[in-house]
Design an enzyme around this catalytic site. Structure first.
Site, PDB file in Angstrom:
ATOM      1  CG  HIS A 260      -1.840   1.160   1.323  1.00 27.57           C
ATOM      2  ND1 HIS A 260      -3.149   1.112   0.917  1.00 27.57           N
ATOM      3  CD2 HIS A 260      -1.650   2.429   1.768  1.00 27.57           C
ATOM      4  CE1 HIS A 260      -3.715   2.300   1.104  1.00 27.57           C
ATOM      5  NE2 HIS A 260      -2.823   3.121   1.632  1.00 27.57           N
ATOM      6  CD  GLU A 261       1.486   3.627   3.685  1.00 34.31           C
ATOM      7  OE1 GLU A 261       1.674   4.716   3.106  1.00 34.31           O
ATOM      8  OE2 GLU A 261       0.425   3.350   4.293  1.00 34.31           O
ATOM      9  CG  HIS A 264       0.132   6.174  -0.607  1.00 31.08           C
ATOM     10  ND1 HIS A 264      -0.851   6.937  -1.182  1.00 31.08           N
ATOM     11  CD2 HIS A 264      -0.476   5.497   0.416  1.00 31.08           C
ATOM     12  CE1 HIS A 264      -2.008   6.732  -0.529  1.00 31.08           C
ATOM     13  NE2 HIS A 264      -1.801   5.858   0.434  1.00 31.08           N
ATOM     14  CD  GLU A 290      -5.837   5.296   0.420  1.00 32.62           C
ATOM     15  OE1 GLU A 290      -4.909   6.096   0.631  1.00 32.62           O
ATOM     16  OE2 GLU A 290      -6.010   4.270   1.106  1.00 32.62           O
TER      17      GLU A 290
HETATM   18 CO    CO Z   1      -3.225   5.216   1.897  1.00 33.23          CO
END
Ligand code: CO
Length: 502
Positions: A260-261, A264, A290
């Protein structure tokens, strides 16, 4: 007044803003406990300086003139100048008294939230949250809005997002997704106990780094560290940091936070460094940000193709825990759908019911339709209705998230928007990147990253979220893509009979 002068000023503002971010990163990762007091002071000083620079009257003049005489500017420059003027005018609407009051209320509210959560007693939080909500309603009036006062709140995180559009999206969530999750609940359930065996952290750390490398996260322009709450922060596209969290009794935490990160981080690393400090060098919105993390986490990382490439490696790290777990069992186990109380632990489908509830509450608070004192009861009733779960404590119920104590009203919907945008973008990527799933199966994630770079990252904030979505996918955000993705994937995982969707 030249564009160059405007650019220089914004670059200097960015220098300070990114230095504040660096302090924040340090605070969450390596700062010793005793450092907190002066760090708070240092950050407050820099925040004051940056606010002063961003609302400086001379900058205002430069922006006015640049926009008046924009004939010689390129389209990108024009858009930058206009966005910056809008931001400037917005900043100017805040009086010093209001900013100070908001800051004081936030500290008070955050403390009350911590205390209330510890005691699992919402009533402790009611007086200061009431103050916060009143202040946010004043803020909406001060900023101005069309239609619904909640639009003024949304705009701070998701520029141009409107209640009128979100109502349609969340109506779809309520009607289509709730029904689909009920079907899943009626099917034979899968098992994920193997995720909660003992997974020593050194190997988790190593495996996480391998995943980031496979995603083509650039370690020469970033690094990963450990923090209590995983996050991504950036000081320029050439220094983008991610953090992860490792739990030895829960393999999921590291895997999902890492991917997830990483998503980003890839977005930030892909922004154009030549546009440093300018809107065209920034992310579009929290929802689009996101969308990048969730595309990697959900559409790629929770997919079968990804684990065809990586499961053997994971098994070799933990042969004792995983030797008897097949790829199919692993895939089904990590995609368990099960309504639960806590948002951050939710699966990728029921997750959106958590957001739906917060959306309904925030809207009602901004309208003055419900009182803060009624929230706990309202919350519990909605959890029963949408998720079928009984909330037994405020700590795991209305007090679970920190956002409202920070005054972040209007933030939650961006999480769902992120997933919905991700599904729509990924569907397009599958059309345009030749043999995408096969490449993912082979561990080759570069073609996908190149597609994202070209279609999304390199444009910075040139487009609005809606324009970007139309440019990339040919239409504005449409919940159908998420629903198709969900039905296709989970009908197969749960052996559901279904009308075939495209
Ligand atoms: Co996030």
């Amino acid at each position: 007044m030249s564009y160059q002068e405007y650019k220089n000023r914004l670059s200097k503002i960015a220098d300070i803003a990114y230095t504040i971010a660096l302090q924040g990163w340090d605070q969450e990762t390596y700062m010793p406990e005793k450092g907190a007091e002066f760090r708070a002071q240092q950050t407050a000083t820099l925040s004051g300086i940056v606010h002063g620079m961003a609302t400086n009257a001379e900058l205002g003049k430069i922006l006015e003139e640049l926009n008046k005489n924009s004939g010689s500017l390129s389209e990108k420059e024009k858009r930058n100048a206009l966005r910056s003027l809008k931001d400037y005018n917005k900043q100017k609407k805040y009086t010093t008294e209001f900013v100070e009051l908001l800051s004081r209320t936030t500290s008070e509210c955050f403390q009350a939230w911590q205390k209330a959560k510890k005691a699992s007693d919402f009533s402790i939080y009611v007086p200061s949250l009431t103050k916060m909500v009143d202040l946010k309603r004043k803020e909406a009036d001060l900023l101005g809005y069309e239609g619904h006062p909640y639009n003024a709140m949304l705009d701070q995180y998701e520029p141009d997002a409107k209640v009128a559009d979100l109502d349609i999206l969340f109506k779809d969530v309520r009607e289509q997704l709730v029904a689909f999750v009920k079907d899943i609940e009626g099917a034979k359930q899968n098992e994920d106990a193997f995720m909660y065996k003992h997974y020593p952290k050194e190997k988790q750390w190593e495996f996480g780094l391998e995943l980031l490398k496979q995603m083509n996260y650039d370690f020469e322009a970033g690094r990963q560290d450990i923090s209590m709450h995983p996050f991504t922060t950036s000081f320029s596209p050439q220094d983008v940091r991610v953090t992860t969290k490792i739990l030895e009794d829960n393999l999921k935490s590291m895997i999902w936070s890492c991917i997830h990160e990483g998503g980003h981080g890839l977005y930030e690393q892909g922004l154009p460094a030549s546009e440093y400090g300018l809107p065209s060098g920034e992310a579009i919105s929290l929802g689009i940000h996101e969308s990048q993390s969730r595309l990697w986490e959900n559409n790629v990382g929770r997919g079968l193709s990804f684990w065809k490439a990586n499961y053997k490696k994971l098994q070799s790290y933990y042969p004792e825990n995983l030797k008897d777990v097949t790829l199919d069992q692993f895939y089904k186990g990590m995609n368990l759908v099960k309504p639960s109380l806590v948002r951050i632990e939710a699966d990728e489908l029921t997750y959106h019911f958590h957001i739906l509830i917060r959306y309904e509450i925030e809207k009602a608070l901004m309208e003055g339709k419900i009182k803060v004192s009624e929230l706990s009861e309202y919350w519990n009733a909605r959890y029963k209705e949408y998720l079928g779960v009984k909330v037994t404590s405020d700590a795991e119920g209305v007090l679970q998230d920190v956002h409202w104590s920070h005054g972040s009203i209007g933030y939650f919907p961006t999480y769902s928007l992120g997933s919905f945008y991700a599904a729509q973008f990924f569907s397009k990527a599958k059309e345009e990147v030749k043999d995408l799933e096969k490449k993912i199966e082979a561990g080759d994630l570069l073609p996908l990253l190149q597609w994202l770079r070209e279609k999304i990252h390199k444009h910075g904030k040139f487009y609005s979220a809606e324009e970007l979505c139309k440019t990339v996918t040919g239409e504005k955000l449409n919940f159908k893509y998420f629903m198709d993705y969900a039905k296709h994937k989970y009908s197969s995982i749960y052996n559901l009979k279904q009308v075939m969707v495209k």
